[in-house]
Write a protein that holds these residues in place. Structure first.
Motif, PDB file in Angstrom:
ATOM      1  N   ARG A 175       0.870  -1.248  -0.111  1.00  0.00           N
ATOM      2  CA  ARG A 175      -0.039   0.023   0.014  1.00  0.00           C
ATOM      3  C   ARG A 175       0.994   1.396  -0.081  1.00  0.00           C
ATOM      4  NH1 ARG A 175      -4.122  -0.080   4.722  1.00  0.00           N
ATOM      5  NH2 ARG A 175      -2.356  -1.050   5.845  1.00  0.00           N
ATOM      6  N   SER A 176       0.424   2.481  -0.555  1.00  0.00           N
ATOM      7  CA  SER A 176       1.194   3.598  -0.574  1.00  0.00           C
ATOM      8  C   SER A 176       1.295   4.180   0.729  1.00  0.00           C
ATOM      9  CB  SER A 176       0.537   4.488  -1.627  1.00  0.00           C
ATOM     10  OG  SER A 176      -0.648   4.925  -1.017  1.00  0.00           O
ATOM     11  N   ALA A 177       2.300   5.010   0.881  1.00  0.00           N
ATOM     12  CA  ALA A 177       2.229   5.904   2.194  1.00  0.00           C
ATOM     13  C   ALA A 177       0.991   6.701   2.540  1.00  0.00           C
ATOM     14  CB  ALA A 177       3.452   6.690   2.136  1.00  0.00           C
ATOM     15  N   ALA A 178       0.361   7.216   1.439  1.00  0.00           N
ATOM     16  CA  ALA A 178      -0.927   8.010   1.782  1.00  0.00           C
ATOM     17  C   ALA A 178      -1.977   6.989   2.205  1.00  0.00           C
ATOM     18  CB  ALA A 178      -1.448   8.838   0.160  1.00  0.00           C
ATOM     19  N   GLU A 179      -2.020   5.621   1.848  1.00  0.00           N
ATOM     20  CA  GLU A 179      -3.103   4.841   2.246  1.00  0.00           C
ATOM     21  C   GLU A 179      -2.640   4.437   3.727  1.00  0.00           C
ATOM     22  OE1 GLU A 179      -4.349   2.313  -1.849  1.00  0.00           O
ATOM     23  OE2 GLU A 179      -2.384   1.822  -0.868  1.00  0.00           O
ATOM     24  N   ARG A 213       7.067   3.629   4.093  1.00  0.00           N
ATOM     25  CA  ARG A 213       6.666   3.493   2.419  1.00  0.00           C
ATOM     26  C   ARG A 213       7.188   4.859   1.933  1.00  0.00           C
ATOM     27  NH1 ARG A 213       6.441  -0.971   0.728  1.00  0.00           N
ATOM     28  NH2 ARG A 213       4.599  -1.815   1.558  1.00  0.00           N
ATOM     29  N   ASP A 214       6.902   5.921   2.690  1.00  0.00           N
ATOM     30  CA  ASP A 214       7.202   7.250   1.993  1.00  0.00           C
ATOM     31  C   ASP A 214       8.631   7.141   1.879  1.00  0.00           C
ATOM     32  OD1 ASP A 214       6.339  10.284   1.467  1.00  0.00           O
ATOM     33  OD2 ASP A 214       8.122  10.305   2.782  1.00  0.00           O
ATOM     34  N   LEU A 215       9.534   6.897   2.604  1.00  0.00           N
ATOM     35  CA  LEU A 215      11.090   6.752   2.257  1.00  0.00           C
ATOM     36  C   LEU A 215      11.390   5.866   1.146  1.00  0.00           C
ATOM     37  CD1 LEU A 215      12.441   6.541   6.149  1.00  0.00           C
ATOM     38  CD2 LEU A 215      12.240   8.670   4.396  1.00  0.00           C
ATOM     39  N   ARG A 231      10.175   7.748  -2.005  1.00  0.00           N
ATOM     40  CA  ARG A 231      11.423   8.818  -2.574  1.00  0.00           C
ATOM     41  C   ARG A 231      12.659   8.391  -2.734  1.00  0.00           C
ATOM     42  NH1 ARG A 231      10.693  12.174   2.764  1.00  0.00           N
ATOM     43  NH2 ARG A 231      12.379  13.363   1.967  1.00  0.00           N
ATOM     44  N   ALA A 232      12.743   7.127  -2.714  1.00  0.00           N
ATOM     45  CA  ALA A 232      14.083   6.466  -2.996  1.00  0.00           C
ATOM     46  C   ALA A 232      15.245   6.763  -2.019  1.00  0.00           C
ATOM     47  CB  ALA A 232      14.630   6.721  -4.523  1.00  0.00           C
ATOM     48  N   LEU A 233      14.735   6.992  -0.656  1.00  0.00           N
ATOM     49  CA  LEU A 233      15.701   7.080   0.371  1.00  0.00           C
ATOM     50  C   LEU A 233      15.948   5.633   1.197  1.00  0.00           C
ATOM     51  CD1 LEU A 233      14.514  10.240   2.006  1.00  0.00           C
ATOM     52  CD2 LEU A 233      16.208  10.156   0.336  1.00  0.00           C
ATOM     53  N   LEU A 234      15.142   4.836   0.833  1.00  0.00           N
ATOM     54  CA  LEU A 234      15.176   3.416   1.187  1.00  0.00           C
ATOM     55  C   LEU A 234      14.852   2.455   0.020  1.00  0.00           C
ATOM     56  CD1 LEU A 234      13.412   2.948   4.606  1.00  0.00           C
ATOM     57  CD2 LEU A 234      16.029   3.031   4.157  1.00  0.00           C
ATOM     58  N   ALA A 235      15.657   1.674  -0.218  1.00  0.00           N
ATOM     59  CA  ALA A 235      15.398   0.604  -1.446  1.00  0.00           C
ATOM     60  C   ALA A 235      14.295  -0.384  -0.711  1.00  0.00           C
ATOM     61  CB  ALA A 235      16.656  -0.174  -1.605  1.00  0.00           C
TER      62      ALA A 235
END
Length: 222
Positions: free
Chosen positions: A109-113, A140-142, A145-149
């Motif tokens: 699920r997305s960060a927004a969800e 999930r937000d990270l 944003r490609a701050l975490l793989a």
């Protein structure tokens, strides 16, 4: 005249052992585990008993004059009833998660969800669920944003440690958020409004945060 030679004990002369000692000796010998290495295990014995029982149903149906399609239908109904009873008693098998400590326990699920779910739980004062969903929203937000793989099976502690390396100013807060998640998920503790608001505030701060590049970090230390 001297008597003939006496017959001595030899291997050719049979030894007569009383019945009771012979039976006890045989029982001791057969109790040796080496004779039972190939014995069926409990599951195999249970299956053998089950199929013996099914076979007895066919025999009983035949002896009672119930044969052909009618007998087969009756036996099938009995077997189905048995499996239904077992299914009802044991319940539906649950899927075993790939990692007992995995941060995400459902489909992607997305960060927004996750944020929406967290706010819904918070509005209903379900603080444990609110904390869990807000921590998932942060990770999930990270990832988005490609701050975490993205990595299946990642734990909250692992995500906090990895994110802390690219966002050093927030490393301590990330570790605290991971501890809060673990406490309510695995430690049996109860969250409260303050616990949730700390994660919510961290989530808002991280949305505006920018990663600290390794070169910049090295330059600052020189």
């Amino acid at each position: 005249m001297a008597a003939g030679p006496l017959i001595g004990a030899s291997d050719d002369v049979p030894v007569n052992i009383p019945r009771v000692p012979a039976r006890e000796a045989a029982q001791r010998e057969l109790s040796d585990p080496v004779y039972h290495e190939n014995d069926p295990n409990m599951l195999e014995r249970a299956l053998d008993s089950f199929w013996d029982w099914v076979g007895s149903l066919f025999e009983d149906a035949g002896s009672a004059g119930i044969g052909g399609t009618t007998g087969l239908v009756i036996i099938c109904l009995v077997v189905i009833a048995l499996f239904t009873a077992l299914w009802w008693r044991l319940g539906t098998p649950q899927r075993t998660p790939s990692s007992a400590d995995s941060l995400f326990d459902a489909g992607p699920r997305s960060a927004a969800e996750h944020r929406t779910a967290a706010e819904e739980h918070a509005a209903a004062a379900r603080w444990n669920h609110a904390v869990q969903e807000r921590m998932r929203a942060i990770v999930r937000d990270l990832e988005e944003r490609a701050l975490l793989a993205p990595r299946p099976g990642r734990t909250a502690d692992e995500a906090a440690a990895e994110a802390g390396r690219s966002l050093p100013p927030h490393a301590d807060e990330l570790r605290a958020a991971a501890r809060a998640f673990d406490d309510v998920t695995y430690g049996g503790r109860t969250a409260d409004r303050r616990s949730y608001e700390r994660l919510r505030d961290l989530d808002i701060e991280l949305e505006r945060a920018r990663p600290q590049l390794a070169e910049a970090a090295n330059g600052a230390t020189e």
